[in-house]
Design an enzyme around this catalytic site. Sequence first.
Site, PDB file in Angstrom:
ATOM      1  N   GLN A 109       0.774  -1.245   0.000  1.00 27.94           N
ATOM      2  CA  GLN A 109       0.000   0.000   0.000  1.00 27.94           C
ATOM      3  C   GLN A 109       0.807   1.297   0.000  1.00 27.94           C
ATOM      4  O   GLN A 109       0.491   2.229  -0.741  1.00 27.94           O
ATOM      5  CB  GLN A 109      -0.953   0.022   1.216  1.00 27.94           C
ATOM      6  CG  GLN A 109      -1.858   1.240   1.208  1.00 27.94           C
ATOM      7  CD  GLN A 109      -2.767   1.368   2.415  1.00 27.94           C
ATOM      8  OE1 GLN A 109      -3.282   2.439   2.667  1.00 27.94           O
ATOM      9  NE2 GLN A 109      -2.995   0.308   3.164  1.00 27.94           N
ATOM     10  N   GLU A 118       1.244  -1.223   8.252  1.00 33.79           N
ATOM     11  CA  GLU A 118       0.452  -0.101   8.746  1.00 33.79           C
ATOM     12  C   GLU A 118       0.347   0.020  10.274  1.00 33.79           C
ATOM     13  O   GLU A 118       0.735   1.020  10.864  1.00 33.79           O
ATOM     14  CB  GLU A 118      -0.964  -0.219   8.144  1.00 33.79           C
ATOM     15  CG  GLU A 118      -1.983   0.763   8.679  1.00 33.79           C
ATOM     16  CD  GLU A 118      -1.715   2.189   8.245  1.00 33.79           C
ATOM     17  OE1 GLU A 118      -1.458   2.418   7.060  1.00 33.79           O
ATOM     18  OE2 GLU A 118      -1.787   3.083   9.104  1.00 33.79           O
ATOM     19  N   ASP A 174       0.620   3.828   5.976  1.00 27.56           N
ATOM     20  CA  ASP A 174       0.878   3.474   4.578  1.00 27.56           C
ATOM     21  C   ASP A 174       0.564   4.643   3.643  1.00 27.56           C
ATOM     22  O   ASP A 174       1.454   5.216   3.030  1.00 27.56           O
ATOM     23  CB  ASP A 174       0.013   2.267   4.177  1.00 27.56           C
ATOM     24  CG  ASP A 174       0.595   0.957   4.684  1.00 27.56           C
ATOM     25  OD1 ASP A 174       1.804   0.912   4.955  1.00 27.56           O
ATOM     26  OD2 ASP A 174      -0.153  -0.021   4.797  1.00 27.56           O
ATOM     27  N   GLY A 205      -7.854  20.375  19.122  1.00 31.63           N
ATOM     28  CA  GLY A 205      -7.504  21.787  18.963  1.00 31.63           C
ATOM     29  C   GLY A 205      -8.002  22.632  20.117  1.00 31.63           C
ATOM     30  O   GLY A 205      -8.403  22.108  21.157  1.00 31.63           O
ATOM     31  N   GLY A 206      -7.984  23.919  19.924  1.00 30.37           N
ATOM     32  CA  GLY A 206      -8.350  24.849  20.991  1.00 30.37           C
ATOM     33  C   GLY A 206      -9.852  25.025  21.157  1.00 30.37           C
ATOM     34  O   GLY A 206     -10.293  25.715  22.072  1.00 30.37           O
TER      35      GLY A 206
HETATM   36  N1  COA Z   1      11.780 -10.348  -9.236  1.00 33.21           N
HETATM   37  C1  COA Z   1      12.475 -11.122  -8.370  1.00 33.21           C
HETATM   38  N2  COA Z   1      12.465 -10.927  -7.047  1.00 33.21           N
HETATM   39  C2  COA Z   1      11.723  -9.926  -6.589  1.00 33.21           C
HETATM   40  C3  COA Z   1      10.987  -9.079  -7.442  1.00 33.21           C
HETATM   41  C4  COA Z   1      11.033  -9.341  -8.817  1.00 33.21           C
HETATM   42  N3  COA Z   1      10.360  -8.592  -9.680  1.00 33.21           N
HETATM   43  N4  COA Z   1      10.346  -8.159  -6.691  1.00 33.21           N
HETATM   44  C5  COA Z   1      10.668  -8.416  -5.435  1.00 33.21           C
HETATM   45  N5  COA Z   1      11.501  -9.489  -5.362  1.00 33.21           N
HETATM   46  C6  COA Z   1      12.091 -10.093  -4.177  1.00 33.21           C
HETATM   47  C7  COA Z   1      13.097  -9.186  -3.547  1.00 33.21           C
HETATM   48  O1  COA Z   1      14.340  -9.285  -4.173  1.00 33.21           O
HETATM   49  C8  COA Z   1      13.088  -9.704  -2.135  1.00 33.21           C
HETATM   50  O2  COA Z   1      13.854 -10.883  -2.057  1.00 33.21           O
HETATM   51  P1  COA Z   1      15.100 -11.108  -1.021  1.00 33.21           P
HETATM   52  O3  COA Z   1      14.542 -10.909   0.350  1.00 33.21           O
HETATM   53  O4  COA Z   1      15.521 -12.512  -1.317  1.00 33.21           O
HETATM   54  O5  COA Z   1      16.140 -10.122  -1.309  1.00 33.21           O
HETATM   55  C9  COA Z   1      11.622 -10.046  -1.960  1.00 33.21           C
HETATM   56  O6  COA Z   1      11.078 -10.271  -3.230  1.00 33.21           O
HETATM   57  C10 COA Z   1      10.772  -8.875  -1.429  1.00 33.21           C
HETATM   58  O7  COA Z   1      11.053  -8.700  -0.238  1.00 33.21           O
HETATM   59  P2  COA Z   1      10.262  -7.917   0.905  1.00 33.21           P
HETATM   60  O8  COA Z   1      10.179  -6.486   0.643  1.00 33.21           O
HETATM   61  O9  COA Z   1      10.999  -8.365   2.126  1.00 33.21           O
HETATM   62  O10 COA Z   1       8.758  -8.510   0.900  1.00 33.21           O
HETATM   63  P3  COA Z   1       7.945  -9.114   2.115  1.00 33.21           P
HETATM   64  O11 COA Z   1       6.638  -9.534   1.536  1.00 33.21           O
HETATM   65  O12 COA Z   1       8.706 -10.165   2.834  1.00 33.21           O
HETATM   66  O13 COA Z   1       7.734  -7.884   3.124  1.00 33.21           O
HETATM   67  C11 COA Z   1       6.966  -5.684   3.722  1.00 33.21           C
HETATM   68  C12 COA Z   1       6.730  -6.953   2.893  1.00 33.21           C
HETATM   69  C13 COA Z   1       5.914  -4.668   3.339  1.00 33.21           C
HETATM   70  C14 COA Z   1       6.843  -6.032   5.239  1.00 33.21           C
HETATM   71  C15 COA Z   1       8.389  -5.133   3.441  1.00 33.21           C
HETATM   72  O14 COA Z   1       8.536  -4.960   2.055  1.00 33.21           O
HETATM   73  C16 COA Z   1       8.685  -3.818   4.145  1.00 33.21           C
HETATM   74  O15 COA Z   1       8.956  -3.776   5.352  1.00 33.21           O
HETATM   75  N6  COA Z   1       8.668  -2.718   3.396  1.00 33.21           N
HETATM   76  C17 COA Z   1       9.014  -1.401   3.895  1.00 33.21           C
HETATM   77  C18 COA Z   1       7.911  -0.788   4.712  1.00 33.21           C
HETATM   78  C19 COA Z   1       6.599  -0.719   3.999  1.00 33.21           C
HETATM   79  O16 COA Z   1       6.444  -0.126   2.966  1.00 33.21           O
HETATM   80  N7  COA Z   1       5.597  -1.318   4.657  1.00 33.21           N
HETATM   81  C20 COA Z   1       4.208  -1.129   4.289  1.00 33.21           C
HETATM   82  C21 COA Z   1       3.764  -1.878   3.160  1.00 33.21           C
HETATM   83  S1  COA Z   1       2.136  -1.337   2.840  1.00 33.21           S
END
Ligand code: COA
Length: 424
Positions: free
Chosen positions: A16, A138, A167, A246-247
């Site tokens: 998101q 979030e 988010d 607020g106030g």
């Molecule tokens: N091709 C190949 N690999 C891909 C890819 C693609 N097109 N797109 C993503 N990937 C891989 C990445 O390389 C990564 O792999 P790695 O861990 O082996 O390096 C993985 O997919 C994505 O990782 P990640 O971001 O850790 O996804 P997740 O589902 O485990 O975690 C979140 C999701 C949201 C918790 C995390 O991305 C995060 O903390 N983001 C930052 C904060 C944020 O925006 N949070 C709110 C989201 S609404």
Amino acid sequence: MKALEGVRILDFTHVQSGPTCTQLLAWFGADVIKVERPGTGDITRGQLRDIPNVDSLYFTMLNHNKRSITLDTKNPKGKEVLEGLIRTCDVLVENFAPGVLDRMGLTWARIQELNPKMIVASIKGFGPGDYEDCKVYENVAQCAGGSASTTGFRDGPPLVTGAQIGDSGTGLHLALGIVTALFHRTKTGRGQRVNCAMQDGVLNLCRVKLRDQQRLAHGPLKEYSQFGEGIPFGDAVPRAGNDSGGGQPGRILKCKGWETDPNAYIYFITQAPVWEAICDVIGEPEWKTHPDYATPPARLPRLNEIFGRIEQWTMTKDKFEAMDILNKYDIPCGPILSMKEIAEDKSLRATGTVVEVDHPTRGKYLSVGNPIKLSDSPSEVVRSPLLGEHTDEILREVLKYTEEQISEIEASGATGAAPRMAAE
Ligand code: COA
């Protein structure tokens, strides 16, 4: 011409927070190319589905006006394509977990080598510090950013809010960072990094509570109901129910029908300049001059009694009747609108804030349009792309690949299967 026409965004976002940001940029006319993993794409395509095998509303409502290319960035050919996109785009936006971009080989140094003008914009849960490596969603951000500890009622647990301030709120912050960096680049010719931490974004939206934290050192917070109830304050800002931040004191009050309708309520603000009108409306004209009620400081310890009396009046009207009467006197108030009422609201439809969108596999659905209205760059909401719908188009038009090169990339498996064009 749209405000951001000519700006090309490499959208490496998911879920998101990031997609909110790039959707805003797309609404202002940027060409947003969303890179997705072949097969699954953005995980939200399949989450909270209401119709089997059709992109979820979660996905469609956050990814309008974008193009989708599927690319396995861990495949050497896929990486080649990705680097080609980095060379041609102005901004890379990502919200992967910490370290993911580096593990893909896309360090800041490497990106600058590929394109020194590129702006790299990132959302992470936390900034540098104890939690910098954490994955965050979030509600974690709402809790760590000060929102949860200050939301809810004093005698209940901390609460998260329905507004996605972690988010969507951080996505909004990041969008401002990106356009600021684009403006800066017109003078320096260089790209830069733009970082937004969700904790910081939430705290920015909760700054009035940090204000109150410091006011506490100088005495009780007199506009909080707790003050009138004679309950001492602790050393941290308490939850304040529906007290106004607020106030001008305010509360949510029952309206006619509250016994059966969970949204038969109105927010009522006792703004000082209209106090006399309030007294007349609720039938307490003597409160205009009575020393216990005539001035804002005199009213502060009596807010429960005052709002109780106003509520006796609001309970005799439905929320829209109450609005009509109060608006005549410029008394600030607002109906508690349900999502059903918002979906049916004619004004929101007319301004494009609520829009109906047609989608090839889902059919018609409602979405929230661009809440930011530019007179010279109006937004039209275009349906979200199917997974990989624009893969060929992007390889051909953006990266100028020949048919032979495209076949080679496809044969390598870097772009995955052809896009789904109809419900399976
Ligand atoms: N091709 C190949 N690999 C891909 C890819 C693609 N097109 N797109 C993503 N990937 C891989 C990445 O390389 C990564 O792999 P790695 O861990 O082996 O390096 C993985 O997919 C994505 O990782 P990640 O971001 O850790 O996804 P997740 O589902 O485990 O975690 C979140 C999701 C949201 C918790 C995390 O991305 C995060 O903390 N983001 C930052 C904060 C944020 O925006 N949070 C709110 C989201 S609404």
